[in-house]
Design a protein around this motif. Structure first.
Motif, PDB file in Angstrom:
ATOM      1  N   LEU A 133       0.851  -1.186   0.000  1.00 50.54           N
ATOM      2  CA  LEU A 133       0.000   0.000   0.000  1.00 50.54           C
ATOM      3  C   LEU A 133       0.888   1.238   0.000  1.00 50.54           C
ATOM      4  O   LEU A 133       1.982   1.236   0.556  1.00 50.54           O
ATOM      5  CB  LEU A 133      -0.978   0.007   1.175  1.00 50.54           C
ATOM      6  CG  LEU A 133      -0.463   0.074   2.616  1.00 50.54           C
ATOM      7  CD1 LEU A 133      -0.222   1.516   3.067  1.00 50.54           C
ATOM      8  CD2 LEU A 133      -1.460  -0.587   3.559  1.00 50.54           C
ATOM      9  N   ASN A 134       0.404   2.267  -0.670  1.00 50.62           N
ATOM     10  CA  ASN A 134       1.168   3.502  -0.835  1.00 50.62           C
ATOM     11  C   ASN A 134       0.185   4.666  -0.775  1.00 50.62           C
ATOM     12  O   ASN A 134      -0.802   4.677  -1.509  1.00 50.62           O
ATOM     13  CB  ASN A 134       1.905   3.493  -2.180  1.00 50.62           C
ATOM     14  CG  ASN A 134       2.970   4.570  -2.247  1.00 50.62           C
ATOM     15  OD1 ASN A 134       3.060   5.425  -1.366  1.00 50.62           O
ATOM     16  ND2 ASN A 134       3.770   4.544  -3.294  1.00 50.62           N
ATOM     17  N   SER A 174      -3.209  10.907  -2.881  1.00 48.78           N
ATOM     18  CA  SER A 174      -3.181   9.766  -3.797  1.00 48.78           C
ATOM     19  C   SER A 174      -2.974   8.521  -2.948  1.00 48.78           C
ATOM     20  O   SER A 174      -2.199   8.543  -1.981  1.00 48.78           O
ATOM     21  CB  SER A 174      -2.057   9.902  -4.838  1.00 48.78           C
ATOM     22  OG  SER A 174      -0.793   9.905  -4.208  1.00 48.78           O
ATOM     23  N   ALA A 175      -3.665   7.440  -3.295  1.00 51.43           N
ATOM     24  CA  ALA A 175      -3.592   6.220  -2.490  1.00 51.43           C
ATOM     25  C   ALA A 175      -3.779   5.004  -3.381  1.00 51.43           C
ATOM     26  O   ALA A 175      -4.602   5.019  -4.300  1.00 51.43           O
ATOM     27  CB  ALA A 175      -4.664   6.240  -1.401  1.00 51.43           C
ATOM     28  N   SER A 176      -3.013   3.959  -3.097  1.00 50.37           N
ATOM     29  CA  SER A 176      -3.139   2.725  -3.875  1.00 50.37           C
ATOM     30  C   SER A 176      -2.831   1.528  -2.990  1.00 50.37           C
ATOM     31  O   SER A 176      -2.043   1.615  -2.047  1.00 50.37           O
ATOM     32  CB  SER A 176      -2.188   2.738  -5.082  1.00 50.37           C
ATOM     33  OG  SER A 176      -0.844   2.756  -4.659  1.00 50.37           O
ATOM     34  N   VAL A 177      -3.462   0.414  -3.306  1.00 48.02           N
ATOM     35  CA  VAL A 177      -3.207  -0.844  -2.614  1.00 48.02           C
ATOM     36  C   VAL A 177      -3.210  -1.957  -3.653  1.00 48.02           C
ATOM     37  O   VAL A 177      -4.070  -2.002  -4.533  1.00 48.02           O
ATOM     38  CB  VAL A 177      -4.257  -1.103  -1.509  1.00 48.02           C
ATOM     39  CG1 VAL A 177      -5.669  -1.078  -2.069  1.00 48.02           C
ATOM     40  CG2 VAL A 177      -3.979  -2.397  -0.781  1.00 48.02           C
ATOM     41  N   THR A 178      -2.224  -2.850  -3.560  1.00 47.86           N
ATOM     42  CA  THR A 178      -2.067  -3.922  -4.536  1.00 47.86           C
ATOM     43  C   THR A 178      -1.747  -5.218  -3.825  1.00 47.86           C
ATOM     44  O   THR A 178      -0.787  -5.284  -3.046  1.00 47.86           O
ATOM     45  CB  THR A 178      -0.936  -3.604  -5.531  1.00 47.86           C
ATOM     46  OG1 THR A 178      -1.163  -2.322  -6.119  1.00 47.86           O
ATOM     47  CG2 THR A 178      -0.860  -4.662  -6.619  1.00 47.86           C
ATOM     48  N   GLU A 179      -2.529  -6.249  -4.082  1.00 47.47           N
ATOM     49  CA  GLU A 179      -2.233  -7.562  -3.508  1.00 47.47           C
ATOM     50  C   GLU A 179      -1.174  -8.276  -4.354  1.00 47.47           C
ATOM     51  O   GLU A 179      -1.045  -8.024  -5.555  1.00 47.47           O
ATOM     52  CB  GLU A 179      -3.496  -8.421  -3.449  1.00 47.47           C
ATOM     53  CG  GLU A 179      -4.508  -7.979  -2.421  1.00 47.47           C
ATOM     54  CD  GLU A 179      -5.689  -8.939  -2.338  1.00 47.47           C
ATOM     55  OE1 GLU A 179      -5.534 -10.117  -2.738  1.00 47.47           O
ATOM     56  OE2 GLU A 179      -6.759  -8.507  -1.881  1.00 47.47           O
ATOM     57  N   LYS A 180      -0.463  -9.179  -3.711  1.00 46.18           N
ATOM     58  CA  LYS A 180       0.489 -10.005  -4.438  1.00 46.18           C
ATOM     59  C   LYS A 180      -0.273 -10.906  -5.408  1.00 46.18           C
ATOM     60  O   LYS A 180      -1.218 -11.588  -5.027  1.00 46.18           O
ATOM     61  CB  LYS A 180       1.314 -10.861  -3.475  1.00 46.18           C
ATOM     62  CG  LYS A 180       2.209 -10.055  -2.547  1.00 46.18           C
ATOM     63  CD  LYS A 180       3.273  -9.289  -3.308  1.00 46.18           C
ATOM     64  CE  LYS A 180       4.218  -8.579  -2.350  1.00 46.18           C
ATOM     65  NZ  LYS A 180       5.196  -7.716  -3.037  1.00 46.18           N
ATOM     66  N   THR A 181       0.131 -10.896  -6.661  1.00 48.72           N
ATOM     67  CA  THR A 181      -0.528 -11.709  -7.674  1.00 48.72           C
ATOM     68  C   THR A 181      -0.157 -13.182  -7.503  1.00 48.72           C
ATOM     69  O   THR A 181       1.010 -13.510  -7.288  1.00 48.72           O
ATOM     70  CB  THR A 181      -0.135 -11.227  -9.083  1.00 48.72           C
ATOM     71  OG1 THR A 181      -0.537  -9.858  -9.239  1.00 48.72           O
ATOM     72  CG2 THR A 181      -0.800 -12.066 -10.152  1.00 48.72           C
ATOM     73  N   ASP A 222      -4.868 -14.518  -9.878  1.00 49.67           N
ATOM     74  CA  ASP A 222      -5.668 -13.866  -8.840  1.00 49.67           C
ATOM     75  C   ASP A 222      -4.965 -12.574  -8.448  1.00 49.67           C
ATOM     76  O   ASP A 222      -3.785 -12.588  -8.051  1.00 49.67           O
ATOM     77  CB  ASP A 222      -5.799 -14.777  -7.617  1.00 49.67           C
ATOM     78  CG  ASP A 222      -6.600 -16.028  -7.928  1.00 49.67           C
ATOM     79  OD1 ASP A 222      -7.816 -16.027  -7.691  1.00 49.67           O
ATOM     80  OD2 ASP A 222      -5.990 -17.005  -8.420  1.00 49.67           O
ATOM     81  N   SER A 223      -5.671 -11.462  -8.538  1.00 47.92           N
ATOM     82  CA  SER A 223      -5.033 -10.178  -8.276  1.00 47.92           C
ATOM     83  C   SER A 223      -6.063  -9.167  -7.787  1.00 47.92           C
ATOM     84  O   SER A 223      -7.271  -9.347  -7.969  1.00 47.92           O
ATOM     85  CB  SER A 223      -4.341  -9.639  -9.537  1.00 47.92           C
ATOM     86  OG  SER A 223      -5.295  -9.381 -10.558  1.00 47.92           O
ATOM     87  N   PHE A 224      -5.565  -8.104  -7.174  1.00 47.62           N
ATOM     88  CA  PHE A 224      -6.418  -7.011  -6.710  1.00 47.62           C
ATOM     89  C   PHE A 224      -5.570  -5.747  -6.706  1.00 47.62           C
ATOM     90  O   PHE A 224      -4.494  -5.715  -6.109  1.00 47.62           O
ATOM     91  CB  PHE A 224      -6.950  -7.294  -5.301  1.00 47.62           C
ATOM     92  CG  PHE A 224      -7.823  -6.208  -4.750  1.00 47.62           C
ATOM     93  CD1 PHE A 224      -9.205  -6.271  -4.849  1.00 47.62           C
ATOM     94  CD2 PHE A 224      -7.271  -5.094  -4.111  1.00 47.62           C
ATOM     95  CE1 PHE A 224     -10.014  -5.259  -4.326  1.00 47.62           C
ATOM     96  CE2 PHE A 224      -8.065  -4.088  -3.597  1.00 47.62           C
ATOM     97  CZ  PHE A 224      -9.440  -4.165  -3.705  1.00 47.62           C
ATOM     98  N   ALA A 225      -6.051  -4.701  -7.375  1.00 52.86           N
ATOM     99  CA  ALA A 225      -5.361  -3.407  -7.389  1.00 52.86           C
ATOM    100  C   ALA A 225      -6.402  -2.306  -7.365  1.00 52.86           C
ATOM    101  O   ALA A 225      -7.337  -2.302  -8.175  1.00 52.86           O
ATOM    102  CB  ALA A 225      -4.468  -3.282  -8.628  1.00 52.86           C
TER     103      ALA A 225
END
Length: 532
Positions: free
Chosen positions: A263-264, A352-359, A371-374
């Protein structure tokens, strides 16, 4: 806790099953003050020799004596005592329990630098001086498995640096002040941060981890100009979890990387003029958290990772610094905003905000089905014109979600994908959503000539249905919605009624009208609700 020195000299101190040795005040550095065994009897006030006693472990077998851990300095301060109690634990949460607060509090009380470490030999033999020195240096460095670093810049230009580190065979802390000696006010402000520092540590070392960073972003701005927290932890699966937090009068940011994902987030506090009052901010914050939660559910996001994302978002947007007394202009491009302007903005600082799961590839039979989430969202506010009477304000809000995941054919079924065709009964979702909200406010010769909100939302859902490994259905459903609201008429009417009320000819409706406008400008990612 009763201190050792307060005990009667005729009373023995029993150290039962101790994993560490007791540091004795006044002993030389790099010394093991008491030879440790599973059970020892120390006669205080007499000869400091140790009488070894044979003891038995839980299985009734005589335990082998252990080499005593080596301390960097032998002293009985609060930090060393906290380290002594924690060192026997192997878990990160217990190793650092209360230690951050003790370190910061001791620095605030003594105004003196601190360096301490305790190391246990992994070979069963006492470390040679050169080996011990190298081990201590490594433990104090960034090479340690687990590390926590807190850096505070004072308003007067000094730097306070605190570090805690650990690995299987060692635990270390350090506190330094550079640029001059801290004043009494700075020391008092430092001491007040002890519990907040420990709360952040406890959250990050918990399993699963939590973000408890509020106290670090709400620092005393009169004493400190910035706060930085940097952590790195080695997890049970040998992966690494890192976090970086920064907070000052101009910005706040959090960056976290771990096994679950990243997350950033950053918040720009320089345009203080766009900030609303506490009620407006609370409503906007609640609205954004609802958007994040909706994205998590729609994209089947990891609950723990998204919970930390929501915590970080709430923390960075809560208790903004009080900039009313600051010397910097509290305006956008030196333009003062009116109540009408504020009613058409979210009230939150730009971000600004972002979150990314490990693919991951959870289906061994179809490795291309990832399987992914961004998810990311942002807000940016701009102003054109430097004349209070002739100007334009534009605030943009954006969000974007992409997600792919597998689900069983029917609710309640267990999804257990394998290479066997019998396991290949599932639904594969592919999600792609976007949303935006754009508010425009314009003045010409002091008159409000533009007040519009343009919003759009789109959702694309593709579902592939597999039965016994065969694709039986593949359907994509797009949904779109958009609308533009011209609020100029409602505002003009409210302004006119407010003017008449001030002349005793009617009731004021301006505040009521302005209060009801915020719900119209907040981002809405669901097309079905956009026109609701």
């Amino acid at each position: 806790m009763t201190s050792i020195s307060s005990l009667s000299t005729a009373q023995p101190l029993i150290i039962a099953s101790a994993a560490v040795s007791v540091p004795v005040a006044g002993s030389p550095s790099v010394a093991a003050a008491v030879t440790s065994s599973p059970s020892s009897i120390v006669i205080l006030g007499q000869d400091t020799s140790v009488v070894d006693a044979q003891t038995y472990n839980a299985r009734g077998v005589i335990a082998d004596p252990e080499v005593a851990p080596a301390w960097e300095y032998t002293r009985q301060d609060k930090v060393s005592l906290a380290m002594m109690g924690n060192f026997s634990s192997s878990s990160g949460s217990s190793r650092f329990q209360g230690l951050g607060a003790s370190l910061l509090a001791q620095l605030a009380e003594t105004n003196k630098g601190i360096s301490q470490s305790v190391i246990r030999s992994s070979t069963g033999k006492a470390l040679e001086p050169a080996q011990l020195s190298a081990a201590q240096a490594k433990l104090h460095s960034s090479a340690a498995d687990n590390s926590i670093s807190l850096t505070l810049k004072t308003a007067s230009g000094k730097t306070v640096q605190l570090t805690l580190s650990s690995q299987d065979n060692g635990l270390a802390v350090q506190a330094d002040v550079s640029g001059g000696e801290l004043t009494d006010d700075e020391l008092a402000a430092l001491g007040k941060m002890a519990d907040g520092f420990q709360s952040a540590i406890d959250g990050l070392t918990a399993r699963p981890p939590q973000l408890k960073l509020d106290a670090l972003t709400q620092f005393d701005a009169k004493a400190f100009s910035s706060v930085d927290l940097s952590t790195r932890f080695k997890l049970d699966d040998d992966s690494t979890q890192t976090l970086e937090l920064h907070a000052d009068a101009d910005q706040r940011s959090v960056r976290m990387n771990g096994a679950a994902g990243d997350l950033n987030m950053s918040v720009d506090l320089r345009n203080a003029a766009v900030l609303g009052d506490s009620n407006q901010q609370a409503k906007a914050l609640k609205g954004y958290i609802s958007q994040i939660e909706a994205a998590r559910k729609r994209g089947d996001g990891d609950p723990q990772l998204l919970s930390m994302f929501e915590d970080a978002f709430t923390t960075l947007h809560s208790h903004y610094p009080d900039t009313r007394a600051a010397s910097a202009p509290q305006t956008v491009n030196s333009i003062e905003l009116t109540d009408t302007d504020h009613s058409l903005l979210t009230g939150l600082a730009d971000f600004s905000a972002s979150v990314t799961e490990k693919t991951t590839a959870s289906n061994p039979a179809r490795l291309n089905e990832l399987d992914s989430f961004a998810y990311d969202l942002s807000q940016a506010t701009q102003s054109k014109g430097h004349d209070q009477l002739n100007r334009t304000i534009v605030q943009d809000q954006q969000s974007h979600l992409t997600a792919n995941y597998h689900k069983p054919l029917y609710a309640g079924q267990k999804l257990d994908l394998g290479r066997d065709a019998k396991s290949q009964n599932y639904l594969y979702y592919q999600i792609n959503d976007q949303a935006s909200s754009k508010t425009s406010i314009g003045y010409d010769k002091g008159a409000l000539v533009n007040a519009t909100v343009a919003q759009s939302a789109s959702q694309s859902t593709r579902i592939s249905r597999y039965v016994m490994g065969h694709l039986e259905d593949d359907k994509t459903t797009p949904v779109k919605s958009s609308k533009t609201q011209n609020l100029l008429g409602a505002l003009h009417q409210a302004l006119q009624q407010d003017k008449e009320a001030s002349q005793g000819r009617g009731s004021s409706r301006l505040k009521q009208t302005l209060a009801g406008l915020q719900a119209k400008v907040l981002l809405q990612s669901d097309p079905a609700r956009l026109n609701g």
